[in-house]
Design an enzyme around this catalytic site. Structure first.
Site, PDB file in Angstrom:
ATOM      1  N   LEU A  92       0.502  -1.279  -0.438  1.00 28.87           N
ATOM      2  CA  LEU A  92      -0.451   0.297   0.075  1.00 28.87           C
ATOM      3  C   LEU A  92       0.806   1.221  -0.015  1.00 28.87           C
ATOM      4  O   LEU A  92       1.658   1.284   0.064  1.00 28.87           O
ATOM      5  CB  LEU A  92      -1.193   0.096   1.412  1.00 28.87           C
ATOM      6  CG  LEU A  92      -2.098  -1.346   1.040  1.00 28.87           C
ATOM      7  CD1 LEU A  92      -3.043  -0.400   2.992  1.00 28.87           C
ATOM      8  CD2 LEU A  92      -3.079  -1.056   0.064  1.00 28.87           C
ATOM      9  N   ASP A  93       0.724   2.178  -0.226  1.00 28.76           N
ATOM     10  CA  ASP A  93       1.298   3.393  -0.142  1.00 28.76           C
ATOM     11  C   ASP A  93       1.632   3.401   0.626  1.00 28.76           C
ATOM     12  O   ASP A  93       0.094   3.653   1.537  1.00 28.76           O
ATOM     13  CB  ASP A  93       0.001   4.294  -1.110  1.00 28.76           C
ATOM     14  CG  ASP A  93       0.295   4.716  -2.984  1.00 28.76           C
ATOM     15  OD1 ASP A  93       1.156   4.092  -3.237  1.00 28.76           O
ATOM     16  OD2 ASP A  93      -0.299   4.805  -3.170  1.00 28.76           O
ATOM     17  N   ARG A  94       2.566   4.345   1.089  1.00 25.34           N
ATOM     18  CA  ARG A  94       2.595   5.178   2.340  1.00 25.34           C
ATOM     19  C   ARG A  94       1.319   5.997   3.490  1.00 25.34           C
ATOM     20  O   ARG A  94       0.956   4.997   4.659  1.00 25.34           O
ATOM     21  CB  ARG A  94       3.692   6.510   2.474  1.00 25.34           C
ATOM     22  CG  ARG A  94       4.208   6.616   4.532  1.00 25.34           C
ATOM     23  CD  ARG A  94       4.772   7.878   4.042  1.00 25.34           C
ATOM     24  NE  ARG A  94       4.352   8.658   3.397  1.00 25.34           N
ATOM     25  CZ  ARG A  94       4.671  10.081   3.120  1.00 25.34           C
ATOM     26  NH1 ARG A  94       6.376  10.760   4.034  1.00 25.34           N
ATOM     27  NH2 ARG A  94       4.362  11.492   3.021  1.00 25.34           N
ATOM     28  N   THR A  96      -2.248   5.355   2.423  1.00 29.65           N
ATOM     29  CA  THR A  96      -3.000   4.499   2.176  1.00 29.65           C
ATOM     30  C   THR A  96      -2.788   3.634   3.493  1.00 29.65           C
ATOM     31  O   THR A  96      -2.059   2.736   3.562  1.00 29.65           O
ATOM     32  CB  THR A  96      -2.560   4.326   1.019  1.00 29.65           C
ATOM     33  OG1 THR A  96      -2.523   4.648   0.130  1.00 29.65           O
ATOM     34  CG2 THR A  96      -4.681   2.941   0.602  1.00 29.65           C
TER      35      THR A  96
END
Length: 265
Positions: A92-94, A96
């Protein structure tokens, strides 16, 4: 009561695909150094001998980045207590938050990697966006690639396949319209490109709140964190078999975005 993924699947089955209006993506340059935020944390949702399912907080890197300041991450924290062989099966993106699964054995990693590659894993996100959609559901089918901003920063954006963009598809459904002009959407990525949901939401004129890269300045200023959460994950685990995990989005219960930060869990 229907869960977000069930609502989305039901809505998409009732009518043909809708055409959505395209909007220019806003590409911001920020002073953020990309490191894990001081408040970022996570909790373990499920664990057996082969896998760990975590609810990652917003602001926590999934894996380390380049430089000493980017070494604190979910996987480094897990390896400190579960061993060096622990590996994330996806990321996951940081910024998110939400559900992410890690493998503790090579067998588990191979099994999970094959499932993700074959698109056998069902993922559903909840996002808070600026604006009310005209339709109740739709599909965004636009390729995504990398571009350079005027300031020289690399950014993910809609890029034609002829120019190196990769096909990207997102299904969405409206969950709630809020009095402050925001909405809650259920988002299902059919493909898994980096920052796909953020780019596609901005493209249809419904930028995610707190998104300083792809959203409008107004949307970015409405929340102190990115309002995107991996809320549901269904997959076949190597030992436990088919399982579904759910984690409520921190911003789902209230539109008080201004005071929103992930609390310690």
């Amino acid at each position: 009561m229907l869960r977000p993924l069930a609502m989305l699947t039901s809505a998409l089955a009732l009518a043909p695909r809708r055409v959505v209006t395209r909007h220019r993506t806003f590409l911001a340059a920020t002073a953020d150094d990309g490191s894990t935020r001081p408040w970022a944390t996570f909790r373990v949702v499920f664990e057996d001998d082969e896998v760990i399912v975590c609810d990652k907080g917003s602001g926590l890197l999934a894996v380390p980045g380049r430089g000493d300041h980017k070494q604190d991450s979910l996987i480094t924290r897990l390896r400190a207590t579960r061993g060096a062989s622990t590996t994330l099966a996806h990321r996951l993106d940081r910024d998110t938050s939400g559900l992410v699964v890690a493998a503790k054995t090579k067998r588990a990693l191979r099994s999970l990697s094959m499932a993700f590659e074959a698109r056998e894993v069902e993922k559903s996100y909840v996002g808070a966006v600026l604006g009310w959609p005209e339709a109740t559901f739709g599909t965004v089918d636009e390729p995504i690639g990398k571009v350079k901003t005027d300031a020289g920063h690399n950014r993910v954006a809609v890029v034609a396949e002829a120019d190196g963009g990769r096909r990207s598809r997102t299904n969405w459904a409206l969950l709630e319209k809020r009095d402050d002009g925001s909405s809650l959407l259920s988002l299902q990525p059919v493909t898994g490109r980096s920052q796909q949901l953020r780019v596609h939401c901005a493209l249809i004129g419904l930028p995610l709140l707190g998104d300083a890269l792809h959203g409008t300045e107004e949307a970015a200023g409405r929340a102190p964190r990115l309002c995107l959460h991996a809320a549901r994950l269904s997959l076949d685990l190597p030992t436990a078999g088919p399982m579904t995990f759910e984690a409520e989005a921190p911003f789902a219960a209230s539109a008080d975005y201004a005071s929103l930060l992930d609390p310690p869990r």
